[in-house]
Enzyme design. Structure first.
Site, PDB file in Angstrom:
ATOM      1  N   LYS A 267      61.859 110.465 -34.865  1.00  0.00           N
ATOM      2  CA  LYS A 267      62.101 109.650 -36.064  1.00  0.00           C
ATOM      3  C   LYS A 267      62.602 108.271 -35.656  1.00  0.00           C
ATOM      4  O   LYS A 267      62.169 107.245 -36.184  1.00  0.00           O
ATOM      5  CB  LYS A 267      63.087 110.371 -36.998  1.00  0.00           C
ATOM      6  CG  LYS A 267      62.421 111.553 -37.693  1.00  0.00           C
ATOM      7  CD  LYS A 267      63.398 112.552 -38.283  1.00  0.00           C
ATOM      8  CE  LYS A 267      62.630 113.802 -38.731  1.00  0.00           C
ATOM      9  NZ  LYS A 267      63.467 114.916 -39.147  1.00  0.00           N
TER      10      LYS A 267
ATOM     11  N   GLN B 126      69.548 116.232 -40.500  1.00  0.00           N
ATOM     12  CA  GLN B 126      68.601 117.126 -39.821  1.00  0.00           C
ATOM     13  C   GLN B 126      68.994 118.589 -40.052  1.00  0.00           C
ATOM     14  O   GLN B 126      70.126 118.988 -39.763  1.00  0.00           O
ATOM     15  CB  GLN B 126      68.583 116.799 -38.320  1.00  0.00           C
ATOM     16  CG  GLN B 126      67.539 117.557 -37.531  1.00  0.00           C
ATOM     17  CD  GLN B 126      66.104 117.200 -37.924  1.00  0.00           C
ATOM     18  OE1 GLN B 126      65.769 116.039 -38.104  1.00  0.00           O
ATOM     19  NE2 GLN B 126      65.257 118.213 -38.076  1.00  0.00           N
TER      20      GLN B 126
ATOM     21  N   ASP C  40      64.232 112.699 -47.774  1.00  0.00           N
ATOM     22  CA  ASP C  40      63.574 113.997 -47.594  1.00  0.00           C
ATOM     23  C   ASP C  40      63.099 114.579 -48.922  1.00  0.00           C
ATOM     24  O   ASP C  40      62.374 115.578 -48.944  1.00  0.00           O
ATOM     25  CB  ASP C  40      64.567 114.996 -46.971  1.00  0.00           C
ATOM     26  CG  ASP C  40      64.390 115.139 -45.468  1.00  0.00           C
ATOM     27  OD1 ASP C  40      63.272 114.901 -44.989  1.00  0.00           O
ATOM     28  OD2 ASP C  40      65.378 115.484 -44.800  1.00  0.00           O
TER      29      ASP C  40
END
Ligand code: NDP
Length: 298
Positions: free
Chosen positions: A53, A97, A120
Site C-alpha cells: 500500500k 490493517q 476500506d
C-alpha cells in the site's frame, strides 16, 4: 475453446492513470492526498500488504504514513491513535490493517474510524449508504471487480451473477455493488455460502461466478455453465517444490475449467492488483470530498 484471461494489471494501470490526473488536479488546489495505515503487531502477511500500500502511494504521489503499534497495544491506545487521525485535516484516509490481535474489538475499531476517512468502506454508515444505493466510498475488492468487468466490456446488466462467499470484505459488498441501479451493475444476484444447499445447482445457473471462499480449487468444471465468466478472488497458499516453497491458487480449479468458461481471472495476477488500485482511488475521493472539490471521473 480456451477462455480469455482477465488480467488485473492493465485494469489497475488504467485506474492509476485516472487517479494520477485527479491527484494533479487536487494538488493544483493545494490539497495533497494522504493515507495513514495502522498495523498492530508483526503478522508477516499484514506487513507485506502494508508495504504494498505504501509503495502504491509513493508511485502515485499520495502522501502516506505507516503507524506500527506493538501487538500487545491496548484497544484504547489504538482508539486514541485513530481519533487523532480523524481530526487531522491533512490526513484524508485511514486504514487499520486487519486482522487485529484477539484482545481488540474489531467492530469497535471499524466504528471509530471517521466515515469520511474510511477508505476500506467498512464503517456501518458507509455500508448503509452502499446498501441504500447512494455510496460514498466503494469497497475496494468488489469495486475492483466491477472496474475489471467494465474494462473488458463484460456486461452485468440483466445477467445472473452468483457470488460464492458472504464475508463483509468481499461477498456481501459485492452483492450490494452489483445490485446498484446503473449500467455497470443492474445484475440479478444470488449469494451462496457454507450453509447453502445444493451449491452446484446455483453456480450452474450463473452467467458470471464470483468466487471468494478461500478454499483451493473448490469450483470445478462440472459446476459451471459453458461460456460463463469466472472471477476468482481466492488466494490460497499451497506447498510446492519450488524456490519459495509454495504456490498461489484460487478458489476455482483454473486448469480444469479453462476450456469451459469464456473468461477467467488468473491467480495470481487477476483480481489481486485491483484491491490496492481501488484503495488509491478511495483515498483521492476522500481527499476531494473532505475539501469540497468535485473530481472528474475520467
Ligand atoms: P472469509 O473467510 O471471511 O469468508 C469466506 C466465505 O466463504 C464465508 O462466507 C464462508 O461461508 C464461505 N465458504 C467457506 N467455505 C465454503 C464452502 N466449502 N462452500 C461454500 N461457501 C464456503 O474470506 P474472505 O471473503 O475474506 O476471502 C475469501 C478469499 O478471497 C480468500 O482466499 C482471501 O485470501 C481472498 N481475498 C482476496 C482479495 C484480493 O485482493 N484478491 C481480497 C480479499 C480476500 P460462511 O459465511 O457460511 O462461513
Amino acid at each position: 475453446m480456451d477462455a480469455k484471461l482477465l488480467k488485473g494489471k492493465p485494469v489497475a494501470e488504467a485506474v492509476y492513470t485516472r487517479v494520477s490526473k485527479q491527484i494533479g488536479f487536487l494538488k493544483e488546489q493545494g490539497v495533497f492526498p494522504k493515507l495513514s495505515v495502522i498495523l498492530v503487531g508483526e503478522d508477516p502477511a499484514s506487513q507485506v500488504y502494508v508495504r504494498r500500500k505504501g509503495k502504491a502511494c509513493e508511485k502515485l504521489g499520495i502522501l502516506s504514513e505507516t503507524i506500527v503499534l506493538p501487538a500487545d497495544s491496548s484497544e484504547q491506545a489504538l482508539v486514541t491513535k485513530i481519533e487523532a487521525l480523524n481530526s487531522d485535516p491533512k490526513n484524508h484516509g485511514i486504514l487499520v490493517q486487519l486482522p487485529l490481535p484477539g484482545h481488540i474489538d474489531e467492530d469497535k475499531i471499524i466504528r471509530t474510524v471517521s466515515p469520511q476517512k474510511d477508505v476500506d468502506c467498512f464503517h456501518p454508515q458507509n455500508v448503509g449508504l452502499l446498501v441504500s444505493g447512494n455510496p460514498y466510498m466503494l469497497p475496494c475488492t468488489p469495486a475492483g471487480i466491477v472496474e475489471m468487468l467494465r474494462f473488458y466490456k463484460i456486461e452485468t446488466e440483466s445477467k445472473h451473477v452468483v457470488v460464492v462467499g458472504r464475508s463483509n470484505i468481499v461477498g456481501k459488498p459485492m452483492l450490494n455493488l452489483l445490485l446498484q441501479k446503473n449500467k455497470s451493475a443492474n445484475a440479478t444476484v444470488t449469494i451462496v455460502h457454507s450453509r447453502t444447499k445444493e451449491i452446484s445447482a446455483h453456480i450452474r445457473r450463473a452467467d458470471i461466478v464470483i468466487a471468494a471462499i478461500g478454499q483451493p480449487n473448490f469450483i470445478k468444471k462440472e459446476q459451471l455453465k459453458k461460456g460463463s465468466v469466472v472471477i476468482d478472488v481466492g488466494i490460497n497458499r499451497m506447498d510446492a517444490d519450488n524456490e519459495k516453497g509454495y504456490t498461489l491458487v484460487g478458489d476455482v480449479d483454473f486448469d480444469q475449467v479453462y476450456e469451459t468458461v469464456s473468461y477467467i481471472t488468473p491467480v495470481p495476477g487477476g483480481v489481486g492488483p485491483m484491491t490496492i488500485a481501488m484503495l488509491m482511488q478511495n483515498t483521492v475521493t476522500a481527499a476531494a470530498v473532505q475539501n469540497k472539490i468535485l473530481l472528474l471521473e475520467e
